[in-house]
Design a protein around this motif. Structure first.
Motif, PDB file in Angstrom:
ATOM      1  N   VAL A   1      -5.605  46.107  42.222  1.00  0.00           N
ATOM      2  CA  VAL A   1      -5.112  45.774  40.877  1.00  0.00           C
ATOM      3  C   VAL A   1      -5.261  44.277  40.617  1.00  0.00           C
ATOM      4  O   VAL A   1      -5.681  43.853  39.535  1.00  0.00           O
ATOM      5  N   GLY A   2      -4.929  43.441  41.605  1.00  0.00           N
ATOM      6  CA  GLY A   2      -5.081  41.994  41.435  1.00  0.00           C
ATOM      7  C   GLY A   2      -6.515  41.590  41.192  1.00  0.00           C
ATOM      8  O   GLY A   2      -6.810  40.774  40.305  1.00  0.00           O
ATOM      9  N   VAL A   3      -7.434  42.143  41.963  1.00  0.00           N
ATOM     10  CA  VAL A   3      -8.855  41.828  41.792  1.00  0.00           C
ATOM     11  C   VAL A   3      -9.354  42.336  40.442  1.00  0.00           C
ATOM     12  O   VAL A   3     -10.112  41.643  39.741  1.00  0.00           O
ATOM     13  N   GLY A   4      -8.916  43.529  40.054  1.00  0.00           N
ATOM     14  CA  GLY A   4      -9.342  44.081  38.760  1.00  0.00           C
ATOM     15  C   GLY A   4      -8.875  43.228  37.592  1.00  0.00           C
ATOM     16  O   GLY A   4      -9.652  42.961  36.665  1.00  0.00           O
ATOM     17  N   LEU A   5      -7.624  42.787  37.630  1.00  0.00           N
ATOM     18  CA  LEU A   5      -7.127  41.931  36.555  1.00  0.00           C
ATOM     19  C   LEU A   5      -7.828  40.571  36.550  1.00  0.00           C
ATOM     20  O   LEU A   5      -8.146  40.032  35.482  1.00  0.00           O
ATOM     21  N   GLY A   6      -8.074  40.014  37.729  1.00  0.00           N
ATOM     22  CA  GLY A   6      -8.792  38.748  37.808  1.00  0.00           C
ATOM     23  C   GLY A   6     -10.206  38.857  37.273  1.00  0.00           C
ATOM     24  O   GLY A   6     -10.690  37.967  36.554  1.00  0.00           O
ATOM     25  N   TRP A   7     -10.887  39.919  37.601  1.00  0.00           N
ATOM     26  CA  TRP A   7     -12.249  40.140  37.104  1.00  0.00           C
ATOM     27  C   TRP A   7     -12.239  40.294  35.583  1.00  0.00           C
ATOM     28  O   TRP A   7     -13.097  39.748  34.886  1.00  0.00           O
ATOM     29  N   PHE A   8     -11.256  41.044  35.068  1.00  0.00           N
ATOM     30  CA  PHE A   8     -11.148  41.247  33.619  1.00  0.00           C
ATOM     31  C   PHE A   8     -10.909  39.912  32.900  1.00  0.00           C
ATOM     32  O   PHE A   8     -11.521  39.642  31.865  1.00  0.00           O
ATOM     33  N   ILE A   9     -10.035  39.084  33.449  1.00  0.00           N
ATOM     34  CA  ILE A   9      -9.774  37.768  32.853  1.00  0.00           C
ATOM     35  C   ILE A   9     -11.034  36.910  32.879  1.00  0.00           C
ATOM     36  O   ILE A   9     -11.343  36.191  31.927  1.00  0.00           O
ATOM     37  N   ASP A  10     -11.789  36.978  33.979  1.00  0.00           N
ATOM     38  CA  ASP A  10     -13.053  36.235  34.059  1.00  0.00           C
ATOM     39  C   ASP A  10     -14.031  36.680  32.971  1.00  0.00           C
ATOM     40  O   ASP A  10     -14.691  35.846  32.356  1.00  0.00           O
ATOM     41  N   ARG A  11     -14.142  37.980  32.724  1.00  0.00           N
ATOM     42  CA  ARG A  11     -15.081  38.492  31.726  1.00  0.00           C
ATOM     43  C   ARG A  11     -14.666  38.088  30.316  1.00  0.00           C
ATOM     44  O   ARG A  11     -15.508  37.729  29.497  1.00  0.00           O
ATOM     45  N   VAL A  12     -13.364  38.140  30.058  1.00  0.00           N
ATOM     46  CA  VAL A  12     -12.872  37.838  28.707  1.00  0.00           C
ATOM     47  C   VAL A  12     -12.866  36.336  28.447  1.00  0.00           C
ATOM     48  O   VAL A  12     -13.319  35.869  27.400  1.00  0.00           O
ATOM     49  N   ALA A  13     -12.347  35.569  29.403  1.00  0.00           N
ATOM     50  CA  ALA A  13     -12.176  34.138  29.184  1.00  0.00           C
ATOM     51  C   ALA A  13     -13.369  33.317  29.648  1.00  0.00           C
ATOM     52  O   ALA A  13     -13.475  32.138  29.317  1.00  0.00           O
ATOM     53  N   GLY A  14     -14.255  33.884  30.429  1.00  0.00           N
ATOM     54  CA  GLY A  14     -15.428  33.163  30.921  1.00  0.00           C
ATOM     55  C   GLY A  14     -15.077  32.105  31.952  1.00  0.00           C
ATOM     56  O   GLY A  14     -15.705  31.047  31.987  1.00  0.00           O
ATOM     57  N   THR A  15     -14.107  32.385  32.806  1.00  0.00           N
ATOM     58  CA  THR A  15     -13.641  31.415  33.809  1.00  0.00           C
ATOM     59  C   THR A  15     -14.126  31.764  35.204  1.00  0.00           C
ATOM     60  O   THR A  15     -13.494  31.378  36.177  1.00  0.00           O
ATOM     61  N   ALA A  16     -15.220  32.478  35.331  1.00  0.00           N
ATOM     62  CA  ALA A  16     -15.685  32.939  36.642  1.00  0.00           C
ATOM     63  C   ALA A  16     -15.843  31.773  37.594  1.00  0.00           C
ATOM     64  O   ALA A  16     -16.285  30.703  37.197  1.00  0.00           O
TER      65      ALA A  16
END
Length: 130
Positions: free
Chosen positions: A75-90
């Protein structure tokens, strides 16, 4: 032709005559009561906690604890990945999500094992499940 001697020499098949029981009924009854009393003393700790009586043991408990940990990390990795895709903070969202998921997974395992109190409960943690 077959002769009349069977397994016990009587010519009959099957079990034949059995020797009479040497243990009397009152001796068996006494032994049964002793065994019942011994089992009752061993079961008292299980019967006190009604939820504890149904708790999984062995492989079931290990599977439960490992799935609690893995779920927190996923769940933590999934939320982090989602935030990266939306906010572009990869890759920072993924890294922070992984660390938070790892911490949440450990907390889930401790709560499930009874070593940490549940959210909103104060006081001493309960005894660990055996």
């Amino acid at each position: 032709m077959a002769d009349k001697t069977g397994p016990d020499g009587t010519g009959e098949t099957g079990r034949g005559r059995q020797p009479e029981a040497t243990i009397r009924d009152d001796e068996l009854e006494r032994r049964r009561r002793d065994l019942e009393a011994s089992l009752a003393t061993r079961r008292t700790d299980r019967l006190e906690g009604k939820d504890e009586a149904k708790a999984a043991t062995g492989y079931g408990q290990a599977l439960k604890l490992s799935s609690e940990f893995i779920a927190g990390v996923v769940v933590g990795v999934g939320l982090g990945w989602f935030i990266d895709r939306v906010a572009g903070t990869a890759p920072w969202g993924l890294i922070v999500g992984l660390l938070l998921g790892f911490g949440a997974g450990i907390l889930n395992v401790l709560r499930s094992a009874g070593l940490a109190s549940e959210f909103g409960q104060s006081g001493e943690p309960r005894e660990p499940k055996k």
